[in-house]
Design a protein around this motif. Structure first.
Motif, short mmCIF file in Angstrom:
data_model
loop_
_atom_site.label_atom_id
_atom_site.label_comp_id
_atom_site.label_asym_id
_atom_site.label_seq_id
_atom_site.Cartn_x
_atom_site.Cartn_y
_atom_site.Cartn_z
N MET A 1 16.08 7.96 20.84
CA MET A 1 15.79 8.10 19.45
C MET A 1 15.79 9.29 18.79
SD MET A 1 15.23 6.32 16.70
CE MET A 1 14.79 4.51 17.18
N ASN A 2 16.75 9.88 17.89
CA ASN A 2 16.58 11.14 17.40
C ASN A 2 15.48 11.19 16.44
OD1 ASN A 2 19.01 12.37 18.06
ND2 ASN A 2 20.19 10.75 17.09
N ASP A 3 14.95 12.49 16.39
CA ASP A 3 13.86 12.93 15.43
C ASP A 3 14.50 13.15 14.04
OD1 ASP A 3 11.59 13.60 14.12
OD2 ASP A 3 11.25 15.53 15.28
N PHE A 4 14.32 12.27 13.19
CA PHE A 4 15.11 12.61 11.72
C PHE A 4 14.35 13.76 11.02
CE2 PHE A 4 16.72 7.65 12.00
CZ PHE A 4 17.61 8.40 12.71
N SER A 5 13.24 14.00 11.40
CA SER A 5 12.36 14.66 10.37
C SER A 5 13.09 16.21 10.87
CB SER A 5 11.23 14.75 10.96
OG SER A 5 10.80 15.26 12.06
N LYS A 6 13.70 16.70 11.68
CA LYS A 6 13.99 17.64 11.87
C LYS A 6 15.51 18.06 11.14
CE LYS A 6 16.56 16.98 16.32
NZ LYS A 6 16.69 16.95 17.51
N TRP A 7 16.29 17.19 10.62
CA TRP A 7 17.35 17.13 10.17
C TRP A 7 17.32 17.28 8.64
CZ3 TRP A 7 20.14 12.91 13.41
CH2 TRP A 7 20.34 13.47 14.70
N GLY A 8 18.20 18.02 7.73
CA GLY A 8 18.27 18.17 6.46
C GLY A 8 19.15 16.73 5.94
N PRO A 9 18.84 16.54 4.79
CA PRO A 9 19.33 15.27 3.98
C PRO A 9 21.15 15.26 4.19
CG PRO A 9 18.88 16.79 2.24
CD PRO A 9 18.19 17.20 3.71
N SER A 10 21.72 16.22 4.22
CA SER A 10 23.13 16.15 4.45
C SER A 10 23.51 15.67 5.77
CB SER A 10 23.74 17.16 3.94
OG SER A 10 23.77 17.42 2.44
N THR A 11 22.75 16.32 6.75
CA THR A 11 23.01 15.91 8.11
C THR A 11 22.47 14.41 8.45
OG1 THR A 11 22.52 18.25 8.83
CG2 THR A 11 22.36 16.42 10.74
N LEU A 12 21.54 14.06 7.74
CA LEU A 12 20.85 12.71 7.90
C LEU A 12 22.09 11.58 7.32
CD1 LEU A 12 17.21 13.09 6.92
CD2 LEU A 12 18.18 12.55 9.38
N GLY A 13 22.72 12.05 6.38
CA GLY A 13 23.61 11.18 5.76
C GLY A 13 24.88 10.94 6.58
N ILE A 14 25.17 11.78 7.42
CA ILE A 14 26.13 11.74 8.57
C ILE A 14 25.71 11.11 10.00
CG2 ILE A 14 27.93 13.05 9.59
CD1 ILE A 14 27.80 15.02 7.55
N ARG A 15 24.42 11.51 10.14
CA ARG A 15 24.05 11.24 11.56
C ARG A 15 22.87 10.38 11.99
NH1 ARG A 15 27.91 12.47 15.56
NH2 ARG A 15 28.55 14.47 15.13
N ALA A 16 22.32 10.06 10.71
CA ALA A 16 20.96 8.90 11.11
C ALA A 16 22.01 7.78 11.07
CB ALA A 16 20.09 9.13 9.93
N ALA A 17 20.98 6.79 11.89
CA ALA A 17 21.47 5.52 12.11
C ALA A 17 23.16 5.21 12.56
CB ALA A 17 21.15 4.67 10.93
N GLU A 18 23.30 5.68 13.67
CA GLU A 18 24.81 5.59 14.23
C GLU A 18 24.69 4.42 15.39
OE1 GLU A 18 25.37 9.89 15.20
OE2 GLU A 18 27.11 9.23 14.18
N PRO A 19 24.57 3.23 14.74
CA PRO A 19 24.75 2.12 15.89
C PRO A 19 25.97 2.09 16.37
CG PRO A 19 24.54 1.10 13.79
CD PRO A 19 24.32 2.56 13.59
N ARG A 20 26.18 1.54 17.82
CA ARG A 20 27.51 1.41 18.21
C ARG A 20 27.37 0.18 19.00
NH1 ARG A 20 27.24 7.43 19.35
NH2 ARG A 20 28.68 8.28 17.71
N THR A 21 28.47 -0.54 18.94
CA THR A 21 28.77 -1.80 19.88
C THR A 21 29.17 -1.35 21.11
OG1 THR A 21 31.07 -2.12 19.16
CG2 THR A 21 29.41 -2.73 17.50
N GLY A 22 29.62 -2.45 21.95
CA GLY A 22 30.04 -2.12 23.28
C GLY A 22 31.46 -1.33 23.35
N GLU A 23 31.94 -1.36 22.25
CA GLU A 23 33.34 -0.71 22.03
C GLU A 23 33.18 0.89 21.71
OE1 GLU A 23 36.01 -2.22 22.43
OE2 GLU A 23 35.06 -4.16 22.77
N MET A 24 31.92 1.34 21.58
CA MET A 24 31.46 2.72 21.43
C MET A 24 32.41 3.39 20.46
SD MET A 24 29.15 3.11 23.38
CE MET A 24 28.86 4.80 23.41
#
Length: 397
Positions: A1-24
């Motif tokens: 689990m990533n610590d979202f508090s360390k990232w700025g809002p623009s980074t969060l808009g790209i990297r927060a919540a990146e769920p992946r299926t089995g296809e990766m």
């Protein structure tokens, strides 16, 4: 689990919540399904009962919608988010989940016209009363309090005059009276303003605007704490069903990835346009928080976040022309490139006459109190070259 508090809002808009299926997959998956299957009747029963984590029905549990909710919550600094079918359904869901007959709302008198009608004409029928006050008059907010006051509601900047409300001060007044503060953050987005960090309890969005950014889909969201939003607003949405579609959520996820870059460009062009408008003959007044002439310029500098090293004042510019409605319509009808439409937050610059569009269904008295005159024109600055926007407006002025 990533610590979202360390990232700025623009980074969060790209990297927060990146769920992946089995296809990766590297890009967010689009789950276009109404329902989900289980390996056994026992598993289905456990998921439906909430004893086991899993998806039940896309009205209230869909992986793509959840990814959007988790990402927006991270960007706003909230614990939970509920995505809805539109911005107005987000406000309705919040009110229906947290208020009851006999409760009282104190709201800014300079809200989007449909929000005013929702409070007056819909909630009013169910015994929820609303008092509208000047958003910048803190004494008025305090004076409007009743023992039954449960909610403060404000847009900042507001539509269409870009007035700025002091979020921290309003939160203090509301909390002192046992009420909560909800901020409509549509005009700035979480890359330019984070109301929860300023003391607000809830944030609502019309995702239709800047979160999408290209005028493609309708959607809304409520962000806040795990109890009010994660349980109560979610419970209303689950039962009543004002749900966001998975496809729209996927579009909004893509929009969040470019939000920071787009807002920086919107801000730079809007300020340049506002400065040019101030020099034009026939323009009585220009409304944009980035102008030193704006009455809340200093508050905006304190309250808004920096983007690209500069305070972000948003992409909305309104201006009042001499000659009333006739002159305002002449300006609007003269444009060749700008889109004559009431939507905003688009890559394409839009222009509208608020008194007859966004605020056309509220009373003339309410418009007058809100400062929305017949000569007022609102421009939502897009991503075209600002020189071309200025040239297109020049003909009508």
């Amino acid at each position: 689990m990533n610590d979202f508090s360390k990232w700025g809002p623009s980074t969060l808009g790209i990297r927060a919540a990146e769920p992946r299926t089995g296809e990766m997959e590297h890009s967010a998956a689009l789950h276009l399904t109404s329902s989900f299957v289980y390996t056994s009747a026992a598993e289905a029963a456990a998921v439906f009962a909430g004893e086991k984590k899993g998806n039940v029905y896309s009205r209230f549990t869909n992986p793509t919608v959840h990814a959007f909710e988790e990402r927006l919550a991270a960007m706003e600094g909230g614990d939970a988010c509920v995505a809805t079918a539109s911005g107005m359904s987000a406000i309705l869901s919040m009110c229906m989940a947290l208020l009851k007959a006999g409760d009282h709302i104190v709201a800014s008198r300079t809200l989007f016209g449909s929000t005013i009608n929702l409070f007056n004409n819909v909630l009013g029928k169910f015994g929820i009363d609303t008092t509208f006050v000047d958003p910048s008059d803190l004494n008025a907010w305090g004076a409007a309090l009743r023992p039954s006051t449960k909610l403060f509601f404000v847009e900042t900047p507001n539509n269409p005059l870009t007035e700025i409300a002091d979020i921290r001060a309003l939160a203090d007044i509301a909390h002192g009276a046992g009420a909560i503060l909800c901020v409509d953050n549509c005009f700035l987005s979480p890359v330019l303003q984070q109301p929860l960090k300023l003391g607000a309890d809830l944030v609502v969005h019309s995702a239709t605007k800047y979160l999408d950014g290209q005028g493609r889909c309708i959607g809304g969201a409520v962000v806040g704490d795990a109890q009010r939003v994660g349980k109560e607003v979610f419970g209303f949405m689950r039962t009543a069903g004002p749900s966001m579609s998975p496809f729209n959520a996927w579009v909004f996820l893509k929009g969040l990835e470019t939000l920071g870059l787009r807002m920086r460009a919107h801000c730079e062009s809007a300020l340049a346009l506002a400065q040019w408008l101030e020099t034009q003959k026939g323009v009585r007044r220009v409304f944009h928080p980035g102008l030193a002439s704006h009455p809340h310029h200093e508050l905006a500098k304190r309250q808004h976040l920096k983007i690209g090293g500069q305070t972000g004042f948003g992409g909305i510019v309104s201006f009042e022309v001499e000659g009333g409605r006739e002159a305002a319509w002449k300006v609007i009808d003269s444009v060749q490139m700008l889109s004559i439409t009431a939507n905003l937050g688009d890559t394409r610059t839009t222009i509208t006459h608020p008194a007859t569009t966004t605020h056309g269904r509220i009373s003339a008295e309410a418009r007058k109190l809100a400062g929305i005159t017949e000569g007022l024109v609102r421009v939502a600055v897009g991503l075209e070259n600002v020189e071309d926007i200025i040239a297109d407006l020049s003909g009508g002025l």
